[in-house]
Design an enzyme around this catalytic site. Structure first.
Site, short mmCIF file in Angstrom:
data_model
loop_
_atom_site.label_atom_id
_atom_site.label_comp_id
_atom_site.label_asym_id
_atom_site.label_seq_id
_atom_site.Cartn_x
_atom_site.Cartn_y
_atom_site.Cartn_z
N SER A 163 0.48 -1.23 0.29
CA SER A 163 0.66 0.17 -0.17
C SER A 163 0.57 1.28 -0.30
O SER A 163 0.52 2.00 -0.88
CB SER A 163 -1.16 -0.14 1.19
OG SER A 163 -1.79 -1.43 0.62
N LYS A 189 -9.58 -4.88 10.73
CA LYS A 189 -10.51 -4.78 10.28
C LYS A 189 -11.85 -4.25 10.74
O LYS A 189 -13.04 -3.28 10.63
CB LYS A 189 -11.19 -5.14 8.46
CG LYS A 189 -10.10 -4.92 7.79
CD LYS A 189 -9.69 -5.71 6.16
CE LYS A 189 -8.89 -5.41 5.27
NZ LYS A 189 -9.22 -6.25 3.85
N ASP A 205 -12.68 -3.03 -0.25
CA ASP A 205 -12.31 -4.13 -1.11
C ASP A 205 -13.32 -4.74 -2.07
O ASP A 205 -13.15 -5.12 -2.91
CB ASP A 205 -12.34 -5.09 0.20
CG ASP A 205 -11.11 -4.56 0.89
OD1 ASP A 205 -9.91 -4.59 1.00
OD2 ASP A 205 -10.99 -5.16 2.34
N GLY A 260 -15.64 -15.46 5.68
CA GLY A 260 -14.83 -14.78 6.63
C GLY A 260 -14.67 -13.21 6.27
O GLY A 260 -15.83 -12.85 5.18
N ALA A 308 -13.06 -10.99 4.17
CA ALA A 308 -13.13 -10.56 2.87
C ALA A 308 -13.96 -11.03 1.96
O ALA A 308 -14.61 -9.71 1.14
CB ALA A 308 -11.64 -11.21 2.19
N ASN A 317 -18.32 -22.20 2.20
CA ASN A 317 -17.69 -22.20 2.53
C ASN A 317 -17.28 -23.90 3.22
O ASN A 317 -18.13 -24.43 3.45
CB ASN A 317 -18.08 -21.48 3.33
CG ASN A 317 -16.55 -20.55 5.01
OD1 ASN A 317 -15.68 -20.82 4.10
ND2 ASN A 317 -16.75 -20.86 6.16
N GLY A 377 -4.98 -11.46 -6.86
CA GLY A 377 -6.00 -10.92 -6.30
C GLY A 377 -5.26 -9.44 -6.35
O GLY A 377 -5.72 -8.10 -6.14
P1 NDP Z 1 -10.97 -15.16 7.54
O1 NDP Z 1 -9.88 -15.51 8.37
O2 NDP Z 1 -11.86 -14.06 8.55
O3 NDP Z 1 -11.53 -16.55 7.14
C1 NDP Z 1 -10.89 -17.01 6.21
C2 NDP Z 1 -11.51 -17.77 5.22
O4 NDP Z 1 -10.99 -18.82 4.92
C3 NDP Z 1 -13.11 -18.69 6.02
O5 NDP Z 1 -14.00 -18.99 5.48
C4 NDP Z 1 -12.32 -19.81 6.53
O6 NDP Z 1 -13.54 -21.09 6.12
C5 NDP Z 1 -11.84 -20.40 4.59
N1 NDP Z 1 -10.85 -21.23 4.38
C6 NDP Z 1 -9.26 -21.57 6.01
N2 NDP Z 1 -8.54 -22.64 5.03
C7 NDP Z 1 -8.88 -22.90 4.30
C8 NDP Z 1 -9.04 -23.65 3.55
N3 NDP Z 1 -7.46 -24.78 4.55
N4 NDP Z 1 -9.73 -24.88 3.25
C9 NDP Z 1 -10.92 -23.44 2.67
N5 NDP Z 1 -11.29 -22.67 3.19
C10 NDP Z 1 -10.31 -22.78 4.23
O7 NDP Z 1 -9.81 -13.86 7.17
P2 NDP Z 1 -10.70 -12.95 5.76
O8 NDP Z 1 -11.55 -13.00 5.36
O9 NDP Z 1 -9.63 -11.62 6.14
O10 NDP Z 1 -9.50 -13.26 4.78
C11 NDP Z 1 -9.20 -13.74 3.57
C12 NDP Z 1 -8.29 -14.25 2.16
O11 NDP Z 1 -8.67 -12.50 1.66
C13 NDP Z 1 -6.62 -13.70 2.76
O12 NDP Z 1 -5.86 -14.36 2.04
C14 NDP Z 1 -5.83 -11.85 2.60
O13 NDP Z 1 -5.45 -11.80 2.30
C15 NDP Z 1 -7.03 -11.82 1.56
N6 NDP Z 1 -7.48 -10.60 1.10
C16 NDP Z 1 -6.71 -10.13 0.08
C17 NDP Z 1 -7.20 -8.37 -0.71
C18 NDP Z 1 -6.98 -7.79 -1.78
O14 NDP Z 1 -6.64 -6.83 -1.80
N7 NDP Z 1 -6.31 -8.34 -2.42
C19 NDP Z 1 -8.31 -7.32 0.57
C20 NDP Z 1 -8.77 -7.98 1.39
C21 NDP Z 1 -8.24 -9.82 2.21
P3 NDP Z 1 -13.55 -21.30 7.75
O15 NDP Z 1 -15.04 -21.00 8.00
O16 NDP Z 1 -14.30 -22.74 7.81
O17 NDP Z 1 -12.99 -21.33 8.70
#
Ligand code: NDP
Length: 274
Positions: A18, A67, A103, A130, A132, A152, A240
């Site tokens: 950023s 966030k 986002d 999650g 995102a 999910n 992304g």
């Molecule tokens: P969270 O921790 O809030 O959510 C994680 C999510 O990933 C949950 O739905 C979780 O499922 C799932 N998950 C984790 N591991 C696995 C796996 N091995 N197999 C299947 N599902 C899995 O994270 P965020 O939502 O905040 O972030 C997600 C991603 O988005 C990150 O990598 C972040 O860097 C990226 N991001 C990118 C942006 C960009 O501008 N390019 C902006 C914002 C985020 P469960 O509910 O079952 O645990």
């Protein structure tokens, strides 16, 4: 001479792109501003933000893991922030903190303007429930897809999230169990953090329609998700990075009232990640 001060708060934050992106936007738009990365302790974000406000900070981005906390600290929230339940952009004026979330609009801009895919009328699969996924869901729905299926690893979480957004009986939003999805989709978006751990997602190959777009919101790496998508028939694979640049551009617009040209910035970063 005093410059307008901006920052990104995170933990970790040292590798954030950023500061570079906003420096490029500021140079392009001839804006007198600075933008730094601030590493806040996990239990110290509120105190760090208060200090930044007291020191006349004009605005900030917020990244993992702050966030949701930023959302709670805001005095005013935009509808986008309220929908997302999380904030990635803070505007600071006379001690008042306004929160927004860019986002989702960043993802939509990247898919529609940079990749040239209209979302309207498409069948979309969104994986993740999650922070995102929550942020990108309302702007995706706003583009009027024919279908938006949310799935999910933990299905209950997808169901709870979907319930919040099914406001009309003819809503295109549905949920499905990850491993037993039987349909194919035009656009498949991985909004999970699985790629951070280089982990594959237990997704059937049939979800990728021939000539579909597979989009992983993680950037800088050819992920197991994109690997699978390519083998399963998706013709366009995207990480992304464009979303990152586009969400930054929207933040810049909120702060400075100017829309930067994103393509040269994205191309420079893309060349480094090739
Ligand atoms: P969270 O921790 O809030 O959510 C994680 C999510 O990933 C949950 O739905 C979780 O499922 C799932 N998950 C984790 N591991 C696995 C796996 N091995 N197999 C299947 N599902 C899995 O994270 P965020 O939502 O905040 O972030 C997600 C991603 O988005 C990150 O990598 C972040 O860097 C990226 N991001 C990118 C942006 C960009 O501008 N390019 C902006 C914002 C985020 P469960 O509910 O079952 O645990």
């Amino acid at each position: 001479m005093k410059h307008d001060r901006y920052a990104v708060f995170g933990n970790p934050v040292a590798h954030s792109l950023s500061p570079r992106i906003h420096a490029a936007f500021a140079a392009q738009a001839e804006q007198d501003m600075t933008y730094e990365a601030i590493h806040a302790p996990r239990d110290g974000f509120a105190a760090f933000l208060r200090r930044f406000v007291a020191e006349d900070g004009r605005g900030a981005n917020v990244t993992v893991p702050f966030k949701e906390e930023a959302f709670r600290l805001c005095d005013i929230l935009t509808p986008r922030a309220r929908d997302a339940g999380a904030v990635n952009t803070l505007s600071l004026e006379e001690g008042v903190i306004q929160g927004d979330n860019t986002d989702g609009v960043g993802l939509v801009h990247d898919i529609e303007h940079n990749l040239g895919w209209s979302l309207q009328g498409k069948r979309i699969l969104l994986i993740g429930a999650g922070g995102a996924a929550r942020g990108v869901l309302p702007p995706l729905l706003g583009q009027r897809p024919a279908r938006l299926m949310l799935t999910n690893r933990t299905p209950e979480k997808a169901e709870i999230l979907a319930e919040e957004f099914v406001r009309a009986t003819d809503s295109p939003l549905t949920t499905g169990a990850l491993e037993s999805l039987s349909e194919s989709f035009d656009i498949v978006i991985n909004a999970t953090s699985a790629s951070l751990a280089n982990a594959p997602i237990p997704l059937p190959n049939r979800v990728f329609a021939p000539d579909s777009l597979a989009y992983d919101i993680m950037y800088g790496r050819h992920t197991p998700f994109l690997e699978q998508a390519g083998k399963a028939g998706a013709s366009v694979l995207s990480d992304g990075l464009g979303m990152l640049v586009e969400q930054a551009a929207e933040s810049f617009y909120i702060w400075r009232g100017l829309r930067p040209v994103t393509r040269p910035v994205l191309e420079t970063l893309r060349a480094e990640y090739r």
